[in-house]
Motif scaffolding. Structure first.
Motif, mmCIF file in Angstrom:
data_model
loop_
_atom_site.group_PDB
_atom_site.id
_atom_site.type_symbol
_atom_site.label_atom_id
_atom_site.label_comp_id
_atom_site.label_asym_id
_atom_site.label_seq_id
_atom_site.Cartn_x
_atom_site.Cartn_y
_atom_site.Cartn_z
ATOM 1 N N GLN A 1 29.158 40.471 5.477
ATOM 2 C CA GLN A 1 28.597 39.175 4.678
ATOM 3 C C GLN A 1 28.725 38.157 5.448
ATOM 4 O O GLN A 1 29.724 37.934 6.455
ATOM 5 C CB GLN A 1 29.812 39.128 3.664
ATOM 6 C CG GLN A 1 29.148 37.643 2.652
ATOM 7 C CD GLN A 1 30.235 37.620 1.601
ATOM 8 O OE1 GLN A 1 31.303 37.201 1.817
ATOM 9 N NE2 GLN A 1 29.812 37.730 0.171
ATOM 10 N N SER A 2 27.873 37.007 5.550
ATOM 11 C CA SER A 2 27.988 35.977 6.486
ATOM 12 C C SER A 2 29.060 35.023 5.868
ATOM 13 O O SER A 2 29.521 35.059 4.815
ATOM 14 C CB SER A 2 26.715 35.006 6.192
ATOM 15 O OG SER A 2 25.728 35.698 6.412
ATOM 16 N N ILE A 3 29.896 34.278 7.002
ATOM 17 C CA ILE A 3 30.677 33.394 6.781
ATOM 18 C C ILE A 3 30.251 32.147 7.145
ATOM 19 O O ILE A 3 30.085 31.850 8.528
ATOM 20 C CB ILE A 3 32.198 33.890 7.413
ATOM 21 C CG1 ILE A 3 32.369 35.361 6.683
ATOM 22 C CG2 ILE A 3 33.319 33.036 7.344
ATOM 23 C CD1 ILE A 3 33.638 35.995 7.605
ATOM 24 N N ILE A 4 30.516 30.958 6.706
ATOM 25 C CA ILE A 4 30.205 29.506 7.210
ATOM 26 C C ILE A 4 31.601 29.023 7.365
ATOM 27 O O ILE A 4 32.419 29.045 6.443
ATOM 28 C CB ILE A 4 29.277 28.843 6.337
ATOM 29 C CG1 ILE A 4 27.915 29.273 6.125
ATOM 30 C CG2 ILE A 4 29.302 27.424 6.683
ATOM 31 C CD1 ILE A 4 27.117 28.683 5.229
ATOM 32 N N ALA A 5 31.954 28.818 8.547
ATOM 33 C CA ALA A 5 33.266 28.318 8.995
ATOM 34 C C ALA A 5 33.264 26.755 9.197
ATOM 35 O O ALA A 5 32.328 26.551 9.810
ATOM 36 C CB ALA A 5 33.851 29.111 10.160
ATOM 37 N N CYS A 6 34.263 26.259 8.723
ATOM 38 C CA CYS A 6 34.202 24.689 8.858
ATOM 39 C C CYS A 6 35.654 24.527 9.423
ATOM 40 O O CYS A 6 36.794 25.170 9.095
ATOM 41 C CB CYS A 6 34.202 24.001 7.535
ATOM 42 S SG CYS A 6 32.555 23.944 6.978
ATOM 43 N N GLY A 7 35.820 23.544 10.441
ATOM 44 C CA GLY A 7 37.035 23.081 11.166
ATOM 45 C C GLY A 7 37.242 23.777 12.559
ATOM 46 O O GLY A 7 36.597 24.636 13.064
ATOM 47 N N ALA A 8 38.567 23.229 13.212
ATOM 48 C CA ALA A 8 38.678 23.702 14.535
ATOM 49 C C ALA A 8 38.787 25.188 14.663
ATOM 50 O O ALA A 8 39.617 25.692 13.897
ATOM 51 C CB ALA A 8 39.662 22.913 15.097
ATOM 52 N N GLY A 9 38.148 25.739 15.604
ATOM 53 C CA GLY A 9 38.285 27.266 15.855
ATOM 54 C C GLY A 9 37.556 28.218 15.054
ATOM 55 O O GLY A 9 37.622 29.260 15.070
ATOM 56 N N GLY A 10 36.926 27.533 14.132
ATOM 57 C CA GLY A 10 36.007 28.172 13.031
ATOM 58 C C GLY A 10 34.649 28.716 13.766
ATOM 59 O O GLY A 10 34.121 28.239 14.579
ATOM 60 N N VAL A 11 34.655 30.241 13.269
ATOM 61 C CA VAL A 11 33.258 30.861 13.828
ATOM 62 C C VAL A 11 32.435 31.285 12.647
ATOM 63 O O VAL A 11 32.750 32.069 11.845
ATOM 64 C CB VAL A 11 33.730 32.011 14.811
ATOM 65 C CG1 VAL A 11 32.376 32.586 15.150
ATOM 66 C CG2 VAL A 11 34.791 31.659 15.728
ATOM 67 N N THR A 12 31.410 30.611 12.599
ATOM 68 C CA THR A 12 30.216 31.129 11.495
ATOM 69 C C THR A 12 29.394 32.070 11.915
ATOM 70 O O THR A 12 29.154 32.407 13.256
ATOM 71 C CB THR A 12 29.163 30.057 11.506
ATOM 72 O OG1 THR A 12 29.866 28.745 10.823
ATOM 73 C CG2 THR A 12 28.122 30.224 10.522
ATOM 74 N N LYS A 13 29.469 33.251 10.851
ATOM 75 C CA LYS A 13 28.847 34.525 11.357
ATOM 76 C C LYS A 13 27.686 34.707 10.426
ATOM 77 O O LYS A 13 28.009 34.746 9.357
ATOM 78 C CB LYS A 13 29.896 35.612 11.269
ATOM 79 C CG LYS A 13 30.980 35.720 12.224
ATOM 80 C CD LYS A 13 31.863 36.888 12.225
ATOM 81 C CE LYS A 13 33.048 36.805 13.142
ATOM 82 N NZ LYS A 13 34.034 38.175 12.934
ATOM 83 N N LEU A 14 26.477 34.892 10.809
ATOM 84 C CA LEU A 14 25.390 35.124 9.990
ATOM 85 C C LEU A 14 25.282 36.473 10.018
ATOM 86 O O LEU A 14 24.581 37.117 11.222
ATOM 87 C CB LEU A 14 24.123 34.103 10.247
ATOM 88 C CG LEU A 14 24.662 32.475 10.309
ATOM 89 C CD1 LEU A 14 23.442 31.804 10.729
ATOM 90 C CD2 LEU A 14 25.116 32.066 8.641
ATOM 91 N N VAL A 15 25.062 37.287 8.984
ATOM 92 C CA VAL A 15 24.834 38.686 9.081
ATOM 93 C C VAL A 15 23.503 38.940 8.180
ATOM 94 O O VAL A 15 23.375 38.633 7.109
ATOM 95 C CB VAL A 15 26.125 39.220 8.163
ATOM 96 C CG1 VAL A 15 25.876 40.767 8.128
ATOM 97 C CG2 VAL A 15 27.415 39.141 8.847
ATOM 98 N N GLY A 16 22.559 39.579 9.297
ATOM 99 C CA GLY A 16 21.329 39.729 8.639
ATOM 100 C C GLY A 16 20.600 38.765 8.192
ATOM 101 O O GLY A 16 19.477 38.948 7.368
ATOM 102 N N LEU A 17 20.829 37.539 8.864
ATOM 103 C CA LEU A 17 19.732 36.475 8.676
ATOM 104 C C LEU A 17 18.998 36.018 9.716
ATOM 105 O O LEU A 17 18.042 35.438 9.646
ATOM 106 C CB LEU A 17 20.699 35.217 7.951
ATOM 107 C CG LEU A 17 21.498 35.388 6.715
ATOM 108 C CD1 LEU A 17 22.230 34.145 6.515
ATOM 109 C CD2 LEU A 17 20.648 35.499 5.653
ATOM 110 N N GLY A 18 19.404 36.363 10.898
ATOM 111 C CA GLY A 18 18.628 36.020 11.988
ATOM 112 C C GLY A 18 17.690 37.478 12.714
ATOM 113 O O GLY A 18 17.873 38.231 11.940
ATOM 114 N N LYS A 19 17.431 37.242 13.954
ATOM 115 C CA LYS A 19 16.808 38.159 14.400
ATOM 116 C C LYS A 19 17.799 39.297 15.189
ATOM 117 O O LYS A 19 17.306 40.334 15.440
ATOM 118 C CB LYS A 19 15.759 37.658 15.835
ATOM 119 C CG LYS A 19 16.707 36.950 16.748
ATOM 120 C CD LYS A 19 15.860 36.323 17.688
ATOM 121 C CE LYS A 19 16.540 35.493 19.009
ATOM 122 N NZ LYS A 19 15.554 35.069 19.917
ATOM 123 N N ASN A 20 18.980 38.826 15.137
ATOM 124 C CA ASN A 20 19.986 40.026 15.565
ATOM 125 C C ASN A 20 20.828 40.100 14.235
ATOM 126 O O ASN A 20 20.861 39.244 13.604
ATOM 127 C CB ASN A 20 21.025 39.434 16.756
ATOM 128 C CG ASN A 20 20.212 38.997 18.182
ATOM 129 O OD1 ASN A 20 19.426 39.952 18.708
ATOM 130 N ND2 ASN A 20 20.253 37.980 18.565
#
Length: 521
Positions: free
Chosen positions: A462-481
């Motif tokens: 599942q995609s995760i939208i991360a906010c704040g220091a050290g956060g990593v947003t992960k977009l799953v199945g939404l981009g070309k990768n």
């Protein structure tokens, strides 16, 4: 071990540690897996890698691992030589060239040979065999999808990867518990992660991006950090809305979110509720974490915000161990915090414990788990100590032998046994590098209290939208990768100083989604 030793000074202490071991590669460069097997036995040393090495190892008394792939007409010779303390051991095997996944099989056999040598020389048998990945349960899920039954999968993992029977049982139980939740994931959904990178003090084992909130470097910046975090939350909500993404779960973690004042914490939760459709979320978790940060006022803020889950993490109920690792609270304070949360009305509480903490004993760890069971939380997470170079414990010479003992394995076995007997089931499982005993972290839950966020983030489905220091947003199945990542700055002072770039990176979500739509046309 070896001749590659040096003296290091850290925090005015002289420490002796094994600085380096060399891995030689001839005819292949399977660095990740071969080094991964080495770390199962030597989790606290660094490795030097020599590629295009000579077919024979060098003369001398250095410690090394020498790996060879020599391809001949019809078959390939695979050879591993390990030298420790001036004594070398050799294992070799030949495989046929004409086979599918030739490189993968060469890599696997080299790892088996290396494992067998180190198992005999060190006297330790890592229970996950040569599996070095973070998510062993994913392997079971993937193989089930190909039509294999559990007996076939278990035999394959046992024979080809040397996974022990007890770890296979744990992995299959976890996969079974996860299945209905994996099926329940909603389309076009995402989880929101909010990072609070502050703690009241830094634990000796900690390698997370967190800062003691009592230091001047942190206290001068907390209000500004909270203010900017709310701006990032507003931006993230706007981007998610434009991309028609649906909020599924919320997780406010850290650090320790309750290291903030009640007012600061409320400012963050108010922003989450203001900008996102939290009423439609299936799960809302806030880590209360450490007992020395928990007050009735903060628990009231969390409850009022709509959080459905809370974590209170003693790590141990042994006071001497708490003191050793730098925790500023007692076991009784942790227990009192749990009871305070119950009084506030929280009906879903997680408690974290760590097997293998310095100064802990098997008996002490068992007492901690028994005491937790007496409190009857809905979730109990059992982590295994993982020592990273950024953690103070990494530099303690006494840890060299401790990480090779089996006491931590006995601790996790006890936890697994008594928790399952008490009605808990393992529902997520992951492994980290430099983990004591090559063990794992497991979340146990009573039926129907499992954390969706923990499952989805571990499985990366599942995609995760991360906010704040050290956060990593992960977009799953939404981009070309399959997975696209967007990184926030790691430290709170970078986050503050370069905040405009943080907002600009949120626009990258639009770009990635556009690339994905274009590719699917």
């Amino acid at each position: 071990m070896g001749r590659s030793r040096c003296l290091l000074r850290k925090n005015n202490r002289i420490l002796i540690w094994v600085f380096d071991m060399t891995i030689y590669f001839y005819g292949q460069d399977f660095k990740y897996e071969i080094e991964g097997v080495c770390k199962l036995f030597f989790p606290l040393i660094r490795f030097t890698h020599i590629y295009n090495a000579p077919i024979k190892p060098p003369d001398g008394d250095e410690d090394y691992v020498h790996t060879v792939r020599l391809r001949r007409t019809d078959e390939t010779l695979l050879r591993v030589e390990v030298q420790l303390d001036g004594e070398s051991t050799v294992q070799e095997e030949s495989i046929k060239n004409a086979q599918t996944r030739y490189d993968n099989e060469c890599e696997r056999v080299l790892c088996i040979l290396l494992y067998q040598i180190l198992q005999a020389r060190i006297g330790v048998s890592p229970r996950w065999g040569i599996l070095t990945g973070v998510r062993p349960v994913n392997i079971i899920q993937r193989e089930r999808q190909t039509g294999k039954n559990d007996t076939q999968i278990a035999a394959w993992l046992s024979e080809k990867y040397l996974v022990s029977a007890d770890k296979l049982k744990l992995a299959f139980l976890t996969a079974d518990t996860q299945e209905p939740m994996l099926r329940s994931m909603r389309p076009a959904s995402f989880s929101l992660y909010v990072a609070i990178p502050f703690c009241t003090s830094r634990c000796s084992y900690c390698s997370f991006v967190s800062h003691a909130i009592t230091t001047k470097k942190a206290t001068d910046k907390v209000d500004e950090y909270v203010r900017l975090l709310c701006r990032e939350l507003e931006k993230a909500a706007d981007v998610a809305k434009q991309e028609k993404l649906v909020l599924d779960t919320i997780y406010i973690g850290g650090g320790t979110p309750t290291a903030l004042s009640a007012q600061q914490l409320q400012t963050v939760t108010d922003a989450v509720n203001r900008y996102f459709d939290t009423a439609g979320a299936r799960e809302y978790t806030i880590e209360a974490g450490r007992a020395d940060t928990i007050t009735p006022e903060k628990l009231h803020v969390i409850k009022k915000a709509g959080a459905t889950r809370i974590s209170i993490n003693p790590q141990t109920f042994e006071d001497a161990v708490l003191q050793r690792i730098g925790r500023k609270h007692t076991a009784k304070q942790a227990e009192d915090s749990f009871l305070l949360a119950r009084k506030e009305g929280f009906s879903l509480i997680n408690m974290d414990f760590i097997a293998g903490l310095p100064g802990d004993t098997y008996e002490g760890f068992c007492r901690s788990i028994d005491r937790a069971l007496a409190l009857n939380p809905e979730n109990i997470t059992v982590h295994t100590l993982s020592i990273k170079r950024s953690a103070d414990l990494f530099w303690e010479a006494a840890m060299r032998e401790y990480v090779r003992s089996d006491v931590t394995g006995r601790m996790t076995e006890y936890a697994q046994k008594v928790l399952i007997e008490a009605g808990y089931r393992p529902y997520y499982l992951y492994r980290q590098k430099n983990t004591v005993g090559n063990l794992e972290n497991v979340g146990y839950a009573k039926p129907h209290t499992e954390s969706l966020y923990n499952i989805y983030i571990m499985d990366e489905i599942q995609s995760i939208i991360a906010c704040g220091a050290g956060g990593v947003t992960k977009l799953v199945g939404l981009g070309k990768n399959p997975i696209e990542r967007i990184f926030n700055y790691k430290y709170h002072f970078e986050y503050i100083d370069r905040f405009d770039e943080i907002l600009n990176r949120k626009d990258r979500i639009h770009e990635i989604c556009a690339e994905g739509r274009k590719q699917s046309c």
